[in-house]
Design a protein around this motif. Structure first.
Motif, short mmCIF file in Angstrom:
data_model
loop_
_atom_site.label_atom_id
_atom_site.label_comp_id
_atom_site.label_asym_id
_atom_site.label_seq_id
_atom_site.Cartn_x
_atom_site.Cartn_y
_atom_site.Cartn_z
N GLU A 155 0.83 -1.20 0.00
CA GLU A 155 0.00 0.00 0.00
C GLU A 155 0.87 1.25 0.00
OE1 GLU A 155 -0.84 -2.92 1.45
OE2 GLU A 155 -2.48 -3.07 -0.01
N PHE A 156 1.98 1.23 0.72
CA PHE A 156 2.92 2.36 0.68
C PHE A 156 3.50 2.49 -0.73
CE2 PHE A 156 2.99 1.91 5.32
CZ PHE A 156 2.87 3.24 5.69
N ASP A 157 3.85 1.37 -1.33
CA ASP A 157 4.38 1.38 -2.70
C ASP A 157 3.35 1.92 -3.69
OD1 ASP A 157 6.72 0.29 -1.70
OD2 ASP A 157 6.29 -1.74 -2.41
N ASP A 158 2.06 1.73 -3.38
CA ASP A 158 0.97 2.16 -4.27
C ASP A 158 0.47 3.57 -4.00
OD1 ASP A 158 1.11 -0.29 -5.52
OD2 ASP A 158 -0.66 -1.12 -4.52
N GLY A 159 1.10 4.31 -3.09
CA GLY A 159 0.72 5.71 -2.91
C GLY A 159 0.28 6.13 -1.52
N LEU A 160 0.18 5.20 -0.58
CA LEU A 160 -0.12 5.60 0.79
C LEU A 160 1.04 6.44 1.30
CD1 LEU A 160 -1.92 5.41 3.32
CD2 LEU A 160 -0.68 3.33 3.94
N HIS A 161 0.76 7.65 1.73
CA HIS A 161 1.80 8.59 2.13
C HIS A 161 2.08 8.54 3.63
CE1 HIS A 161 4.19 12.25 2.24
NE2 HIS A 161 3.38 12.72 3.15
N ALA A 162 1.02 8.42 4.43
CA ALA A 162 1.19 8.47 5.88
C ALA A 162 0.22 7.50 6.55
CB ALA A 162 0.94 9.88 6.39
N LEU A 163 0.72 6.85 7.61
CA LEU A 163 -0.10 5.91 8.35
C LEU A 163 0.11 6.15 9.84
CD1 LEU A 163 -1.94 3.36 8.18
CD2 LEU A 163 0.15 2.01 8.42
N ALA A 164 -0.96 6.53 10.52
CA ALA A 164 -0.93 6.64 11.97
C ALA A 164 -1.43 5.32 12.53
CB ALA A 164 -1.82 7.79 12.44
N VAL A 165 -0.70 4.75 13.48
CA VAL A 165 -1.02 3.42 13.99
C VAL A 165 -1.25 3.49 15.49
CG1 VAL A 165 -0.20 1.05 14.20
CG2 VAL A 165 0.38 2.38 12.17
N GLU A 166 -2.38 2.92 15.92
CA GLU A 166 -2.71 2.83 17.34
C GLU A 166 -3.01 1.37 17.67
OE1 GLU A 166 -5.58 5.86 18.62
OE2 GLU A 166 -5.19 6.90 16.75
N PRO A 167 -1.96 0.57 17.91
CA PRO A 167 -2.15 -0.85 18.19
C PRO A 167 -2.27 -1.13 19.69
CG PRO A 167 0.16 -0.42 17.87
CD PRO A 167 -0.56 0.91 17.73
N ALA A 168 -3.04 -2.15 20.02
CA ALA A 168 -3.17 -2.56 21.42
C ALA A 168 -3.51 -4.04 21.47
CB ALA A 168 -4.28 -1.75 22.10
N VAL A 169 -3.28 -4.64 22.64
CA VAL A 169 -3.74 -6.00 22.89
C VAL A 169 -5.02 -5.91 23.72
CG1 VAL A 169 -1.44 -7.04 22.74
CG2 VAL A 169 -2.31 -6.30 24.94
N PRO A 170 -5.85 -6.94 23.69
CA PRO A 170 -7.07 -6.91 24.49
C PRO A 170 -6.76 -6.61 25.95
CG PRO A 170 -7.09 -8.79 23.00
CD PRO A 170 -5.72 -8.17 22.91
N GLY A 171 -7.50 -5.70 26.52
CA GLY A 171 -7.31 -5.31 27.91
C GLY A 171 -6.44 -4.09 28.10
N GLU A 172 -5.66 -3.72 27.11
CA GLU A 172 -4.86 -2.50 27.19
C GLU A 172 -5.76 -1.29 27.01
OE1 GLU A 172 -0.32 -3.41 25.70
OE2 GLU A 172 -1.72 -2.59 24.27
N ALA A 173 -5.44 -0.24 27.71
CA ALA A 173 -6.21 0.99 27.57
C ALA A 173 -5.96 1.60 26.20
CB ALA A 173 -5.80 1.97 28.66
N THR A 174 -7.03 2.12 25.60
CA THR A 174 -6.91 2.84 24.34
C THR A 174 -7.56 4.21 24.54
OG1 THR A 174 -9.01 1.99 23.49
CG2 THR A 174 -7.02 0.74 22.94
N ARG A 175 -7.22 5.14 23.68
CA ARG A 175 -7.82 6.48 23.74
C ARG A 175 -9.06 6.56 22.87
NH1 ARG A 175 -3.32 10.37 22.02
NH2 ARG A 175 -3.10 8.75 20.47
N TRP A 176 -9.48 5.46 22.32
CA TRP A 176 -10.61 5.45 21.42
C TRP A 176 -11.55 4.39 21.82
CZ3 TRP A 176 -9.98 0.82 18.78
CH2 TRP A 176 -8.67 0.30 18.72
#
Length: 93
Positions: free
Chosen positions: A72-93
């Protein structure tokens, strides 16, 4: 198939997430470059909760996601914001 749909499909296949949101934030970047109007699918945000990230550092989680989305980066994706978590971890969303 849209870039957003491709990203969702690849992340589901690679990580079997409990929760996944792929947001197109391209419109938020309009005007950052003289010829960019915010259209298209150039800036994405991934919010993902998956057991597959257990035991991985934040950096390792980001690297794993970036590796899955290399095409996807090779095909034109310029920026990717990533918010990864495991089950049980606090998220802001």
């Amino acid at each position: 198939m849209s870039l957003q749909t491709r990203i969702e499909a690849k992340l589901k296949a690679a990580f079997s997430p409990e929760r996944l949101m792929v947001l197109n934030e391209s419109h938020l970047h309009a005007g950052h470059q003289p010829d960019f109007d915010g259209g298209g699918e150039t800036h994405m945000r991934v919010r993902i909760v998956a057991q597959a990230f257990a035991g991985l550092s934040r950096v390792a989680r980001h690297r794993a996601i970036n590796e899955v989305l290399k095409q996807e980066f090779d095909d034109g994706l310029h920026a990717l914001a990533v918010e990864p978590a495991v089950p049980g971890e606090a998220t802001r969303w």
